[in-house]
Design an enzyme around this catalytic site. Structure first.
Site, PDB file in Angstrom:
ATOM      1  N   ARG A   1     -16.553  48.176  44.680  1.00 14.63           N
ATOM      2  CA  ARG A   1     -17.704  47.259  44.570  1.00 14.63           C
ATOM      3  C   ARG A   1     -17.642  46.371  43.336  1.00 14.63           C
ATOM      4  NH1 ARG A   1     -19.979  51.867  46.750  1.00 14.63           N
ATOM      5  NH2 ARG A   1     -20.465  51.550  48.947  1.00 14.63           N
TER       6      ARG A   1
ATOM      7  N   LYS B   1     -15.410  31.261  42.679  1.00 18.44           N
ATOM      8  CA  LYS B   1     -15.127  31.395  44.112  1.00 18.44           C
ATOM      9  C   LYS B   1     -13.810  32.125  44.286  1.00 18.44           C
ATOM     10  CE  LYS B   1     -17.142  27.281  46.256  1.00 18.44           C
ATOM     11  NZ  LYS B   1     -16.764  26.072  47.006  1.00 18.44           N
TER      12      LYS B   1
ATOM     13  N   GLU C   1      -6.986  16.433  40.976  1.00 22.53           N
ATOM     14  CA  GLU C   1      -8.303  17.035  40.738  1.00 22.53           C
ATOM     15  C   GLU C   1      -8.909  16.490  39.435  1.00 22.53           C
ATOM     16  OE1 GLU C   1     -10.019  18.951  42.817  1.00 22.53           O
ATOM     17  OE2 GLU C   1      -8.468  19.453  44.277  1.00 22.53           O
TER      18      GLU C   1
ATOM     19  N   LYS D   1     -16.792  21.109  35.344  1.00 24.94           N
ATOM     20  CA  LYS D   1     -16.933  22.157  36.370  1.00 24.94           C
ATOM     21  C   LYS D   1     -17.918  23.219  35.887  1.00 24.94           C
ATOM     22  CE  LYS D   1     -15.187  24.730  40.032  1.00 24.94           C
ATOM     23  NZ  LYS D   1     -14.123  25.086  40.931  1.00 24.94           N
TER      24      LYS D   1
ATOM     25  N   GLU E   1     -23.377  26.521  45.490  1.00 23.36           N
ATOM     26  CA  GLU E   1     -23.103  25.308  46.246  1.00 23.36           C
ATOM     27  C   GLU E   1     -24.241  24.915  47.179  1.00 23.36           C
ATOM     28  OE1 GLU E   1     -18.881  24.097  47.242  1.00 23.36           O
ATOM     29  OE2 GLU E   1     -19.685  24.575  49.205  1.00 23.36           O
TER      30      GLU E   1
ATOM     31  N   ARG F   1     -23.200  21.263  43.302  1.00 22.07           N
ATOM     32  CA  ARG F   1     -21.795  21.674  43.375  1.00 22.07           C
ATOM     33  C   ARG F   1     -21.052  20.953  44.508  1.00 22.07           C
ATOM     34  NH1 ARG F   1     -19.487  27.820  42.359  1.00 22.07           N
ATOM     35  NH2 ARG F   1     -17.303  27.296  42.564  1.00 22.07           N
TER      36      ARG F   1
ATOM     37  N   ASN G   1     -16.735  18.387  46.049  1.00 21.34           N
ATOM     38  CA  ASN G   1     -15.966  18.220  47.286  1.00 21.34           C
ATOM     39  C   ASN G   1     -15.613  16.760  47.553  1.00 21.34           C
ATOM     40  OD1 ASN G   1     -16.034  20.966  47.929  1.00 21.34           O
ATOM     41  ND2 ASN G   1     -18.104  20.760  48.757  1.00 21.34           N
TER      42      ASN G   1
ATOM     43  N   HIS H   1     -12.792  15.734  49.740  1.00 21.73           N
ATOM     44  CA  HIS H   1     -12.271  16.945  50.363  1.00 21.73           C
ATOM     45  C   HIS H   1     -12.505  17.008  51.873  1.00 21.73           C
ATOM     46  CE1 HIS H   1     -11.545  18.140  46.310  1.00 21.73           C
ATOM     47  NE2 HIS H   1     -11.175  19.360  46.636  1.00 21.73           N
TER      48      HIS H   1
ATOM     49  N   HIS I   1      -9.325  17.697  53.830  1.00 23.90           N
ATOM     50  CA  HIS I   1      -9.124  18.913  54.641  1.00 23.90           C
ATOM     51  C   HIS I   1      -8.670  18.554  56.046  1.00 23.90           C
ATOM     52  CE1 HIS I   1     -11.896  21.632  52.053  1.00 23.90           C
ATOM     53  NE2 HIS I   1     -10.634  21.734  51.696  1.00 23.90           N
TER      54      HIS I   1
ATOM     55  N   HIS J   1      -2.577  20.310  48.603  1.00 29.84           N
ATOM     56  CA  HIS J   1      -4.027  20.082  48.630  1.00 29.84           C
ATOM     57  C   HIS J   1      -4.417  18.838  47.807  1.00 29.84           C
ATOM     58  CE1 HIS J   1      -8.252  20.989  48.721  1.00 29.84           C
ATOM     59  NE2 HIS J   1      -8.293  21.054  47.407  1.00 29.84           N
TER      60      HIS J   1
HETATM   61  N1  LIG Z   1     -11.475  29.241  44.129  1.00 29.02           N
HETATM   62  C1  LIG Z   1     -11.633  27.942  44.051  1.00 29.02           C
HETATM   63  O1  LIG Z   1     -12.664  27.444  43.601  1.00 29.02           O
HETATM   64  C2  LIG Z   1     -10.515  27.048  44.474  1.00 29.02           C
HETATM   65  C3  LIG Z   1     -10.546  25.688  44.149  1.00 29.02           C
HETATM   66  C4  LIG Z   1      -9.470  24.891  44.504  1.00 29.02           C
HETATM   67  C5  LIG Z   1      -8.385  25.449  45.163  1.00 29.02           C
HETATM   68  N2  LIG Z   1      -8.389  26.783  45.468  1.00 29.02           N
HETATM   69  C6  LIG Z   1      -7.249  27.404  46.159  1.00 29.02           C
HETATM   70  O2  LIG Z   1      -6.119  27.327  45.301  1.00 29.02           O
HETATM   71  C7  LIG Z   1      -4.939  27.413  46.099  1.00 29.02           C
HETATM   72  C8  LIG Z   1      -3.925  26.421  45.595  1.00 29.02           C
HETATM   73  O3  LIG Z   1      -3.636  26.727  44.258  1.00 29.02           O
HETATM   74  P1  LIG Z   1      -2.377  26.091  43.517  1.00 29.02           P
HETATM   75  O4  LIG Z   1      -2.315  24.640  43.795  1.00 29.02           O
HETATM   76  O5  LIG Z   1      -2.432  26.552  42.119  1.00 29.02           O
HETATM   77  O6  LIG Z   1      -1.137  26.682  44.326  1.00 29.02           O
HETATM   78  P2  LIG Z   1      -0.261  28.008  44.180  1.00 29.02           P
HETATM   79  O7  LIG Z   1      -1.007  29.122  43.616  1.00 29.02           O
HETATM   80  O8  LIG Z   1       0.379  28.188  45.511  1.00 29.02           O
HETATM   81  O9  LIG Z   1       0.871  27.570  43.132  1.00 29.02           O
HETATM   82  C9  LIG Z   1       1.730  26.493  43.461  1.00 29.02           C
HETATM   83  C10 LIG Z   1       3.179  26.856  43.206  1.00 29.02           C
HETATM   84  O10 LIG Z   1       3.438  26.785  41.808  1.00 29.02           O
HETATM   85  C11 LIG Z   1       4.087  27.981  41.374  1.00 29.02           C
HETATM   86  N3  LIG Z   1       3.695  28.157  39.966  1.00 29.02           N
HETATM   87  C12 LIG Z   1       2.468  28.474  39.505  1.00 29.02           C
HETATM   88  N4  LIG Z   1       2.439  28.389  38.168  1.00 29.02           N
HETATM   89  C13 LIG Z   1       3.673  28.010  37.774  1.00 29.02           C
HETATM   90  C14 LIG Z   1       4.260  27.730  36.513  1.00 29.02           C
HETATM   91  N5  LIG Z   1       3.551  27.728  35.394  1.00 29.02           N
HETATM   92  N6  LIG Z   1       5.574  27.410  36.479  1.00 29.02           N
HETATM   93  C15 LIG Z   1       6.291  27.338  37.634  1.00 29.02           C
HETATM   94  N7  LIG Z   1       5.799  27.552  38.851  1.00 29.02           N
HETATM   95  C16 LIG Z   1       4.485  27.889  38.923  1.00 29.02           C
HETATM   96  C17 LIG Z   1       3.627  29.042  42.324  1.00 29.02           C
HETATM   97  O11 LIG Z   1       4.529  30.111  42.368  1.00 29.02           O
HETATM   98  C18 LIG Z   1       3.589  28.258  43.631  1.00 29.02           C
HETATM   99  O12 LIG Z   1       4.883  28.185  44.180  1.00 29.02           O
HETATM  100  C19 LIG Z   1      -5.368  27.170  47.528  1.00 29.02           C
HETATM  101  O13 LIG Z   1      -5.309  28.370  48.244  1.00 29.02           O
HETATM  102  C20 LIG Z   1      -6.803  26.698  47.405  1.00 29.02           C
HETATM  103  O14 LIG Z   1      -7.594  27.070  48.519  1.00 29.02           O
HETATM  104  C21 LIG Z   1      -9.423  27.580  45.129  1.00 29.02           C
END
Ligand SMILES: NC(=O)c1ccc[n+]([C@@H]2O[C@H](COP(=O)([O-])OP(=O)(O)OC[C@H]3O[C@@H](n4cnc5c(N)ncnc54)[C@H](O)[C@@H]3O)[C@@H](O)[C@H]2O)c1
Length: 385
Positions: free
Chosen positions: A128, A150, A192, A241, A251, A255, A259, A262, A266, A279
């Site tokens: 939990r 999130k 972003e 943020k 949201e 918030r 988006n 987005h 999407h 993304h």
């Molecule tokens: N929780 C939220 O509020 C929120 C907001 C936006 C996006 N997201 C989510 O985030 C995800 C995308 O995240 P992302 O863009 O960070 O992608 P990711 O986590 O897939 O990382 C991208 C790539 O970079 C590599 N990598 C990461 N750090 C590195 C570093 N310092 N050096 C070398 N390689 C590195 C990873 O291994 C991966 O191959 C999606 O699933 C999306 O839905 C969540």
């Protein structure tokens, strides 16, 4: 916001939330400070990371946790969006049980948004809820996913369909980790940053726009060569943020402006089965559509819109061939952000000021999509020609 200095690592602190406030520390080399910044936690830690990140940063992070007298286990997962799944959630939880973790043990999410969302969700449901530390290593995770609470995973039926709102006890942003990030991933995070400027902070947008106009093919090099600008931009984004999620954690209203771009983006990602666009790239495409729609619906001055569109057009983008306005519109209507059967758009009144809008016409939406896709195709032909 306070400045803390220790040794050679300057950290900026941004607090998020009004109750259960947690700090985001931002700095270059801030991993060196992990040991003394850790919030009070139990005796065990599990570091969840992916292969790319583990190779570079896991030994340092594990070492820092051991220096804080924690017993440290780690779980190294395959990189990529597919890891954000029930299957890997089960893997994380099983590892926690096998490691004898308790409700006081800490989960450390070391990596990009995929690791952050998955490990964060695991922390939120294990017994939990147990303490969580986010160490984001992509630009996108540093300015977006690690802040705001999130967490979640994808289901077969769609992206981010299972999740929770769950705050970490600490977010540690080390800008040095961006050195090893692939340029395309860096660009996705830059997208972003542009978004924060467009919706909330015109000076931030202008600074980034100038980099985009001058170095469209070398955004990573340009920002890493100017650590002051990088740190300023990341800090401002995190502050924006933080301010928005503090006011509207779940949201309901404010918030939603995060988006921006987005809903369109999407749809582009879904219609290309998440294979073509990162993304952030889809968000840039979506932001161009939203800016055009802002002008078409009479909100944003046409000249201002034209300038933003011209700058966004410089952002490196995969081909848009195969995307069509009507299927995109249909896909958008399936978005989970629909309200009472109406699409909600985030539009700009001016650069730096976003509003939510449900009253735009289908014709205007289709036109903004069509113009953007045509513009992108023309840019691509121009580059080839
Ligand atoms: N929780 C939220 O509020 C929120 C907001 C936006 C996006 N997201 C989510 O985030 C995800 C995308 O995240 P992302 O863009 O960070 O992608 P990711 O986590 O897939 O990382 C991208 C790539 O970079 C590599 N990598 C990461 N750090 C590195 C570093 N310092 N050096 C070398 N390689 C590195 C990873 O291994 C991966 O191959 C999606 O699933 C999306 O839905 C969540």
């Amino acid at each position: 916001m306070a400045k803390r200095t220790a040794g050679d690592t300057d950290l900026t602190r941004v607090d998020v939330g009004d109750k259960d406030t947690y700090p985001v520390y931002i700095g270059t080399g801030s991993l060196n400070r992990l040991t003394d910044l850790l919030p009070g936690v139990g005796r065990q830690a599990l570091v969840v990371t992916d292969r790319h990140v583990a190779r570079r940063y896991l030994p340092r992070v594990s070492g820092a946790l051991r220096d804080a007298d924690l017993q440290v286990k780690s779980l190294v997962l395959p990189p990529g969006e597919r890891t954000k799944s029930i299957r890997f959630l089960q893997r994380v939880l099983a590892k926690m049980v096998r490691s004898g973790m308790t409700r006081g043990s800490v989960v450390v999410a070391l990596g990009g948004g995929v690791v952050g969302d998955l490990a964060g969700f695991a922390a939120s449901v294990y017994m939990r809820g147990c303490p969580l530390v986010q160490i984001p290593t992509t630009l996108l995770a540093q300015v977006d996913s690690s802040v705001g609470g999130k967490t979640g995973i994808n289901l077969k039926q769609g992206k981010n369909l299972a999740g929770s709102f769950y705050n970490p006890g600490l977010v540690l942003v080390d800008l040095q980790t961006l050195d090893t990030l692939p340029a395309r991933e860096f660009n996705a995070g830059f997208a972003e940053l542009l978004k924060y400027g467009l919706i909330f902070n015109e000076p931030l947008y202008r600074e980034l726009e100038s980099v985009l106009n001058r170095y469209p093919r070398g955004l990573k090099e340009a920002l890493l060569a100017d650590p002051g600008l990088l740190s300023r931009a990341v800090t401002r984004a995190v502050k924006i943020k933080a301010e928005i999620v503090t006011a509207d954690m779940r949201e309901n209203d404010l918030r939603m402006i995060l988006n921006f771009g987005h809903t369109f983006g999407h749809a582009a990602e879904q219609l290309t089965r998440y294979r073509r666009f990162l993304h952030g790239e889809a968000v840039v495409l979506g932001m161009e559509m939203a800016v055009r729609l802002s002008a078409l619906s009479g909100r944003l001055d046409r000249e201002a819109a034209g300038q933003v569109v011209a700058s966004l057009g410089r952002f490196p983008m995969p081909r848009v061939g195969g995307l069509r306005p009507r299927p995109m519109y249909r896909q958008m209507r399936r978005d989970k952000k629909m309200r009472d059967g109406r699409l909600t758009f985030i539009l700009l009144d001016e650069v730096g000021t976003a509003v939510t809008e449900t009253g735009v016409s289908r014709k205007q939406v289709l036109q903004s999509i069509r113009e953007t896709l045509d513009n992108r195709a023309a840019i691509r032909r121009g580059r080839r020609g």
